[in-house]
Design a protein around this motif. Structure first.
Motif, PDB file in Angstrom:
ATOM      1  N   UNK A 112      37.963  46.321  14.821  1.00 30.08           N
ATOM      2  CA  UNK A 112      39.387  46.527  15.093  1.00 30.08           C
ATOM      3  C   UNK A 112      39.617  47.867  15.798  1.00 30.08           C
ATOM      4  N   UNK A 113      38.976  48.916  15.300  1.00 35.21           N
ATOM      5  CA  UNK A 113      39.123  50.230  15.914  1.00 35.21           C
ATOM      6  C   UNK A 113      38.531  50.245  17.320  1.00 35.21           C
ATOM      7  N   UNK A 114      37.397  49.575  17.477  1.00 38.87           N
ATOM      8  CA  UNK A 114      36.772  49.501  18.798  1.00 38.87           C
ATOM      9  C   UNK A 114      37.695  48.791  19.780  1.00 38.87           C
ATOM     10  N   UNK A 115      38.332  47.692  19.321  1.00 36.78           N
ATOM     11  CA  UNK A 115      39.257  46.961  20.195  1.00 36.78           C
ATOM     12  C   UNK A 115      40.409  47.863  20.649  1.00 36.78           C
ATOM     13  N   UNK A 116      41.017  48.571  19.705  1.00 35.65           N
ATOM     14  CA  UNK A 116      42.160  49.424  20.061  1.00 35.65           C
ATOM     15  C   UNK A 116      41.745  50.499  21.061  1.00 35.65           C
ATOM     16  N   UNK A 117      40.565  51.077  20.862  1.00 38.15           N
ATOM     17  CA  UNK A 117      40.075  52.100  21.784  1.00 38.15           C
ATOM     18  C   UNK A 117      39.777  51.485  23.150  1.00 38.15           C
ATOM     19  N   UNK A 118      39.190  50.288  23.134  1.00 42.02           N
ATOM     20  CA  UNK A 118      38.872  49.609  24.391  1.00 42.02           C
ATOM     21  C   UNK A 118      40.139  49.242  25.153  1.00 42.02           C
ATOM     22  N   UNK A 119      41.165  48.806  24.428  1.00 43.01           N
ATOM     23  CA  UNK A 119      42.438  48.444  25.068  1.00 43.01           C
ATOM     24  C   UNK A 119      43.104  49.673  25.672  1.00 43.01           C
ATOM     25  N   UNK A 120      43.068  50.778  24.936  1.00 42.78           N
ATOM     26  CA  UNK A 120      43.699  52.006  25.401  1.00 42.78           C
ATOM     27  C   UNK A 120      43.000  52.580  26.633  1.00 42.78           C
ATOM     28  N   UNK A 121      41.661  52.513  26.651  1.00 39.85           N
ATOM     29  CA  UNK A 121      40.890  53.152  27.718  1.00 39.85           C
ATOM     30  C   UNK A 121      40.430  52.191  28.803  1.00 39.85           C
ATOM     31  N   UNK A 122      40.765  50.890  28.640  1.00 42.99           N
ATOM     32  CA  UNK A 122      40.461  49.932  29.692  1.00 42.99           C
ATOM     33  C   UNK A 122      39.002  49.566  29.822  1.00 42.99           C
ATOM     34  N   UNK A 123      38.267  49.457  28.692  1.00 45.55           N
ATOM     35  CA  UNK A 123      36.850  49.108  28.774  1.00 45.55           C
ATOM     36  C   UNK A 123      36.631  47.718  29.371  1.00 45.55           C
ATOM     37  N   UNK A 124      37.649  46.830  29.244  1.00 46.67           N
ATOM     38  CA  UNK A 124      37.473  45.459  29.728  1.00 46.67           C
ATOM     39  C   UNK A 124      37.261  45.413  31.229  1.00 46.67           C
ATOM     40  N   UNK A 125      37.606  46.508  31.929  1.00 55.74           N
ATOM     41  CA  UNK A 125      37.397  46.548  33.367  1.00 55.74           C
ATOM     42  C   UNK A 125      35.980  46.913  33.749  1.00 55.74           C
ATOM     43  N   UNK A 126      35.145  47.303  32.766  1.00 56.06           N
ATOM     44  CA  UNK A 126      33.762  47.662  33.061  1.00 56.06           C
ATOM     45  C   UNK A 126      32.958  46.413  33.407  1.00 56.06           C
ATOM     46  N   UNK A 127      31.968  46.565  34.265  1.00 57.22           N
ATOM     47  CA  UNK A 127      31.162  45.403  34.667  1.00 57.22           C
ATOM     48  C   UNK A 127      30.172  45.014  33.593  1.00 57.22           C
ATOM     49  N   UNK A 128      29.861  45.879  32.683  1.00 52.48           N
ATOM     50  CA  UNK A 128      28.952  45.535  31.591  1.00 52.48           C
ATOM     51  C   UNK A 128      29.361  46.303  30.359  1.00 52.48           C
ATOM     52  N   UNK A 129      28.836  45.898  29.224  1.00 51.37           N
ATOM     53  CA  UNK A 129      29.148  46.588  27.973  1.00 51.37           C
ATOM     54  C   UNK A 129      28.327  47.855  27.890  1.00 51.37           C
ATOM     55  N   UNK A 130      28.990  48.987  27.822  1.00 48.29           N
ATOM     56  CA  UNK A 130      28.307  50.274  27.775  1.00 48.29           C
ATOM     57  C   UNK A 130      27.766  50.542  26.381  1.00 48.29           C
ATOM     58  N   UNK A 131      26.768  51.418  26.257  1.00 50.40           N
ATOM     59  CA  UNK A 131      26.294  51.799  24.938  1.00 50.40           C
ATOM     60  C   UNK A 131      27.431  52.322  24.087  1.00 50.40           C
ATOM     61  N   UNK A 132      27.399  52.008  22.803  1.00 48.55           N
ATOM     62  CA  UNK A 132      28.504  52.379  21.919  1.00 48.55           C
ATOM     63  C   UNK A 132      28.722  53.879  21.889  1.00 48.55           C
ATOM     64  N   UNK A 133      27.650  54.652  21.968  1.00 49.78           N
ATOM     65  CA  UNK A 133      27.799  56.098  21.868  1.00 49.78           C
ATOM     66  C   UNK A 133      28.563  56.667  23.039  1.00 49.78           C
ATOM     67  N   UNK A 134      28.429  56.066  24.227  1.00 44.38           N
ATOM     68  CA  UNK A 134      29.111  56.602  25.394  1.00 44.38           C
ATOM     69  C   UNK A 134      30.494  56.019  25.582  1.00 44.38           C
ATOM     70  N   UNK A 135      30.739  54.827  25.007  1.00 43.96           N
ATOM     71  CA  UNK A 135      32.031  54.189  25.223  1.00 43.96           C
ATOM     72  C   UNK A 135      33.035  54.565  24.165  1.00 43.96           C
TER      73      UNK A 135
END
Length: 456
Positions: free
Chosen positions: A319-342
């Motif tokens: 849930x926390x990862x989703x909120x952070x991804x939504x806020x920072x636009x991770x869905x626009x990345x071409x691949x899933x980045x390592x958790x430590x960097x994302x």
């Protein structure tokens, strides 16, 4: 037919979007719940139930309807009856107060919003039915009101936030009044009415105005052709203690910029996927109502892919990862980045990924396939000569226009394929006319594999 037999009346045609309106008792518009909470979906469902109750008549002891028809009229998209049940429970748990007065009588009633509800699954090949009742003390005032506001289900269902849905009905109520001024109430009263919450103890008006009122007024301005709203603030000293709204008729009707005519469809499956990540139901609904649907869907797909990636550290909180991804636009990345960097995530217990059924996966792939086909139809139309375009426009108007929702039809008549609200309907029709064959499961699977659709 015998001479004495009365002539049979023609079967009643289903109402158009313009005719599908509910006579909503004025007391039921600005509801301030005393217990429980109302949501946008529960308000839509309530309006749809009330509409069918009024068609069936005040003398009926219980009302009955096919569940599929209720789902269609409430404008949401899900086969998950558990989610529907949760919203029905919300209405049953919500306590409201009705106060009436005359020269000889003052009456106060505290009641549930909805009485007993039953959902009957009748077996294979037979429709699932829903039956419902209203508390006797308020039934007649709801089903056969003396003072009411006519509310179009189609227009009401365009709203994406609870506050906008409430203000739309308030605006419709006072549009024809002499002063076009709504009720004047204190800030606490408005906070409860515009959020549907009964647990509000104190209100910071600055945040209520910024996060609720201003957004709702902007939403109505974009979606409602008949009127707009102006906020009126009443101060005591330097503090704003009471507010009301002025209803401003629109001289020139317009629909505003709407990305898709399907905004009026509240996709419960997306809400369910949010809840599946560990987000609370109320928060998931609020998030859906205030965020672009495509952005939510893309971010959910990104999180699904991240959860399935066994080569990366497990997520501690999806849930926390989703909120952070939504806020920072991770869905626009071409691949899933390592958790430590994302997201700065650290290795933790493995969280189970949401599991979709085979039918859900195919339905999701089909949506994407249809969107792709619609895009191809749009590109094809752009390359056509003007006479061919004109012929297709005339065919669309003759074959399809009478079947679409009234706001979309009006937008088409005004702007044609250039309309942002009507274009998608037109190009979906063009795609169906150009490629009428239904895709097989094999075709859909090949499409999903080529596009790298998550979950396949």
């Amino acid at each position: 037919m015998a001479e004495d037999d009365p002539p049979r009346s023609a079967p009643r045609q289903p109402p158009t979007a313009e005719e599908q309106s509910v006579a909503k008792a004025n007391e039921a518009i600005a509801i301030r719940p005393k217990r429980g909470r109302l949501t946008l979906l529960s308000r839509r469902i309530y309006n749809a139930l009330l509409y069918h109750s009024q068609r069936q008549g005040v003398d009926e002891p219980v009302y009955r309807l096919a569940l599929s028809e209720l789902i269609g009229d409430a404008r949401f998209n899900s086969n998950n009856t558990e989610l529907l049940k949760s919203h029905l429970r919300d209405m049953q748990a919500t306590t409201i107060e009705w106060s009436t007065s005359s020269s000889s009588l003052k009456r106060w009633v505290s009641s549930q919003l909805l009485g007993t509800v039953t959902i009957e699954e009748q077996g294979r090949g037979r429709p699932c039915m829903v039956t419902w009742r209203y508390p006797e003390e308020i039934k007649e005032r709801l089903v056969k009101p003396h003072q009411y506001t006519r509310v179009l289900l189609e227009m009401s269902s365009q709203m994406r936030s609870y506050s906008a849905a409430v203000l739309y009905e308030i605006g419709a109520r006072y549009l024809t009044s002499p002063g076009r001024l709504s009720m004047r109430e204190d800030v606490m009263w408005w906070a409860a009415v515009l959020t549907g919450r009964s647990d509000i103890k104190e209100v910071d008006y600055r945040f209520l105005k910024r996060d609720v009122i201003t957004k709702a007024i902007a939403e109505i301005d974009a979606l409602c052709e008949e009127f707009g709203l102006e906020l009126i603030e009443h101060k005591r000293g330097r503090k704003i203690e009471e507010i009301q709204f002025r209803v401003v008729p629109k001289v020139q009707q317009r629909l505003g910029d709407i990305d898709s005519p399907n905004r009026n469809v509240f996709d419960l499956e997306l809400v369910a996927r949010l809840v599946g990540l560990g987000i609370k139901q109320d928060e998931a609904q609020d998030l859906y109502a205030t965020t672009d649907e495509g952005q939510i869907r893309a971010t959910l797909d990104h999180v699904d892919a991240r959860l399935r990636n066994a080569s990366m550290p497990a997520l501690k909180s999806p849930a926390a990862y989703f909120k952070d991804a939504l806020k920072k636009g991770y869905a626009g990345l071409t691949s899933v980045e390592p958790a430590s960097s994302v997201a700065g995530a650290t290795p933790a217990l493995v969280a189970p990924a949401p599991v979709l059924s085979e039918a859900d996966r195919l339905r999701r792939i089909r949506e994407l396939w249809e969107n792709d086909r619609t895009g191809k139809a749009r590109a094809m139309f752009a390359e056509m000569l003007e006479p061919m375009q004109a012929d297709l426009r005339l065919r669309f108007e003759a074959e399809r226009l009478e079947q679409v929702a009234a706001p979309i039809a009006r937008a088409w008549r005004r702007d044609g394929p250039d309309s942002r609200i009507a274009a998608t309907t037109f190009f979906k029709w063009l795609a169906q006319e150009t490629w009428p064959e239904e895709p097989s499961d094999r075709v859909l699977l090949d499409f999903a594999l080529q596009r790298g659709v998550p979950g396949v």
